[in-house]
Write an enzyme that holds these catalytic residues in place. Structure first.
Site, PDB file in Angstrom:
ATOM      1  N   PHE A 140       0.857  -1.195   0.000  1.00 26.71           N
ATOM      2  CA  PHE A 140       0.000   0.000   0.000  1.00 26.71           C
ATOM      3  C   PHE A 140       0.888   1.238   0.000  1.00 26.71           C
ATOM      4  CE2 PHE A 140      -2.342   3.582   1.589  1.00 26.71           C
ATOM      5  CZ  PHE A 140      -3.483   3.528   0.796  1.00 26.71           C
ATOM      6  N   ASP A 225       9.041   3.016   2.176  1.00 26.27           N
ATOM      7  CA  ASP A 225       7.837   3.778   2.514  1.00 26.27           C
ATOM      8  C   ASP A 225       7.577   3.566   4.009  1.00 26.27           C
ATOM      9  OD1 ASP A 225       5.310   4.727   3.024  1.00 26.27           O
ATOM     10  OD2 ASP A 225       4.393   3.894   1.209  1.00 26.27           O
ATOM     11  N   LYS A 255       1.985  11.184   7.369  1.00 24.08           N
ATOM     12  CA  LYS A 255       1.178  10.871   8.542  1.00 24.08           C
ATOM     13  C   LYS A 255       1.664  11.607   9.806  1.00 24.08           C
ATOM     14  CE  LYS A 255      -1.371   7.138   6.711  1.00 24.08           C
ATOM     15  NZ  LYS A 255      -1.064   6.003   5.881  1.00 24.08           N
TER      16      LYS A 255
HETATM   17  C1  LIG Z   1      -1.195   6.133   4.378  1.00 20.49           C
HETATM   18  C2  LIG Z   1      -0.106   5.584   3.561  1.00 20.49           C
HETATM   19  C3  LIG Z   1       0.228   6.142   2.310  1.00 20.49           C
HETATM   20  C4  LIG Z   1      -0.562   7.258   1.672  1.00 20.49           C
HETATM   21  O1  LIG Z   1      -0.626   8.408   2.449  1.00 20.49           O
HETATM   22  P1  LIG Z   1      -1.796   9.487   2.171  1.00 20.49           P
HETATM   23  O2  LIG Z   1      -1.439  10.620   3.080  1.00 20.49           O
HETATM   24  O3  LIG Z   1      -3.084   8.830   2.524  1.00 20.49           O
HETATM   25  O4  LIG Z   1      -1.704   9.841   0.734  1.00 20.49           O
HETATM   26  C5  LIG Z   1       1.302   5.601   1.632  1.00 20.49           C
HETATM   27  N1  LIG Z   1       2.015   4.576   2.133  1.00 20.49           N
HETATM   28  C6  LIG Z   1       1.718   4.006   3.323  1.00 20.49           C
HETATM   29  C7  LIG Z   1       2.548   2.887   3.835  1.00 20.49           C
HETATM   30  C8  LIG Z   1       0.642   4.484   4.063  1.00 20.49           C
HETATM   31  O5  LIG Z   1       0.322   3.894   5.225  1.00 20.49           O
END
Ligand SMILES: *Cc1c(COP(=O)(O)O)cnc(C)c1O
Length: 400
Positions: A140, A225, A255
């Site tokens: 994700f 990520d 985040k």
């Molecule tokens: C939440 C998340 C994203 C995307 O972030 P947004 O601020 O919702 O665009 C990307 N990678 C990971 C691992 C995430 O948990």
């Protein structure tokens, strides 16, 4: 208005792209939230780990208010007196050389994809338009067209083609597959250190160490990520620090970087990688704005000053031990790191959603991820006595 009126209003005017629990939150303070009828809940989702510092952290709110009265937005056409301090602090914490500030996580991932491709052409010498980026099954990384082009989740892609080419998919946790998938056109491997949305999947030991070696040997950028796992969530400042010699070439953060109050994200990397951008190559109107920069700077300070990674490590271990002691006919597996914990429910016990609904009745807000896993990720400021209370509630639901 009552809860049902808010739900009806939202059903009428909001696109139906979420399936929230039927709770309407009006207030938040630390680990707690209150719904519009005054019922109190412990927030075990923390806005997908954007609230590591807790709701309405007083120091972060104070900076937000002060900076909001001074200057909020300059655009990058002009400089501002907040961005530099923020990026310096961020680079120091990440032990990286440069950062590119954006707003949402998806934008920072897009930034990393662009940087990796440009690095491939300019530095590695890949032929024009041939760059490949390797990603993992069940990843994700966000919701843009290019990011869902790299997704294997049918629903995230259904109806959104045509897709961006240039991605190759391998299994998560399998370093041999990475080595086998690399070609002379491979510019990067993009991966989460623990797959969050896929159900808190922890890779085998030394996976990231192996990945680091393979990427270095083949001149492929290792991009992590850590939007969800970073900034203390897993018991270290960054999840890759659980392994030896696993430092990536680039980190993607978001985040909790915004302290739960304002969207701030960034790609943080070496000068070799982020140095590929020249003026006009990439940008964002709100990226690096003084309000977000001041908030993010304080959000980072709070993580260090309040030792949130250490607390996550200590209480995560404690929490996991208590959870594993629950004798439940429904639990298939409990896994995770720090305060990033998944309880997988046996398919024979039905999906995780009804368990989350029962937890909600008991004052615990948790959300299922995929069908079977309850994610437990409270704000990292949580205390032992609150974990004890949580365990009692979870026990009641899981033993039933
Ligand atoms: C939440 C998340 C994203 C995307 O972030 P947004 O601020 O919702 O665009 C990307 N990678 C990971 C691992 C995430 O948990």
């Amino acid at each position: 208005m009552k809860t049902k009126d808010f739900i009806a209003q939202s059903a009428k005017y909001s696109a139906n792209n979420y399936n929230p629990l039927p709770v309407v939150i009006a207030n938040g303070d630390g680990i707690w939230v209150w719904d519009i009828e005054g019922k109190k809940y412990l927030d075990c989702l923390s806005a997908y780990s954007a609230l590591n510092q807790g709701h309405c952290h007083p120091e972060i709110i104070q900076v937000l208010i002060e900076q909001a009265g001074r200057a909020t937005l300059t655009s990058r056409a002009f400089m501002n007196d907040q961005m530099g301090d923020f990026l310096q602090k961020l680079c120091e914490m990440c032990e990286m050389e440069m950062a590119l500030p954006m707003n949402t996580g998806a934008e920072a991932v897009e930034t990393a994809l662009k940087a990796a491709r440009k690095w491939g052409y300019q530095v590695k010498g890949v032929a024009a338009n041939q760059a490949e980026i390797i990603v993992c099954r069940d990843n994700f990384h966000g919701r843009t067209i290019s990011i869902v082009s790299a997704s294997t989740e049918e629903q995230y892609r259904d109806g959104f083609g045509p897709f961006t080419p240039g991605f190759k998919v391998i299994d998560f946790g399998n370093a041999q597959q990475l080595e086998a998938a690399i070609t002379p056109n491979t510019v990067a491997f993009l991966v989460e250190p623990i797959q969050g949305e896929a159900g808190i999947l922890v890779p085998p030991e030394s996976y990231l160490t192996e990945v680091r070696k393979i990427c270095s040997k083949n001149r492929v950028l290792f991009i992590l990520d850590e939007i969800q796992t970073g900034l203390g969530r897993t018991g270290k400042l960054f999840a890759y620090q659980h392994e030896k010699n696993a430092k990536p070439d680039a980190l993607i953060l978001g985040k909790a970087l915004g302290g739960g109050v304002y969207p701030v994200s960034a790609m943080v990397a070496s000068r070799e990688v982020l140095g590929v951008f020249k003026p006009g190559d990439h940008g964002s109107t709100f990226g690096g704005n003084p309000l977000g920069s001041a908030v993010a700077r304080k959000a980072l300070d709070v993580i260090l000053k309040e030792k949130l990674a250490e607390n996550s490590q200590e209480l995560g271990q404690y929490f996991m031990k208590q959870l594993r002691a629950i004798a439940s006919p429904h639990v298939k597996e409990i896994r995770g790191r720090g305060l990033f914990i998944g309880i997988e429910i046996k398919t024979s016990s039905g999906p995780a959603r009804p368990f989350c609904e029962r937890l909600m009745d008991l004052g615990v807000l948790a959300k299922e991820t995929h069908a079977q896993t309850i994610r437990l990720a409270p704000p990292l400021i949580i205390k032992k006595k609150d974990i004890d209370w949580l365990v009692e509630q979870i026990k009641e639901v899981l033993e039933a």
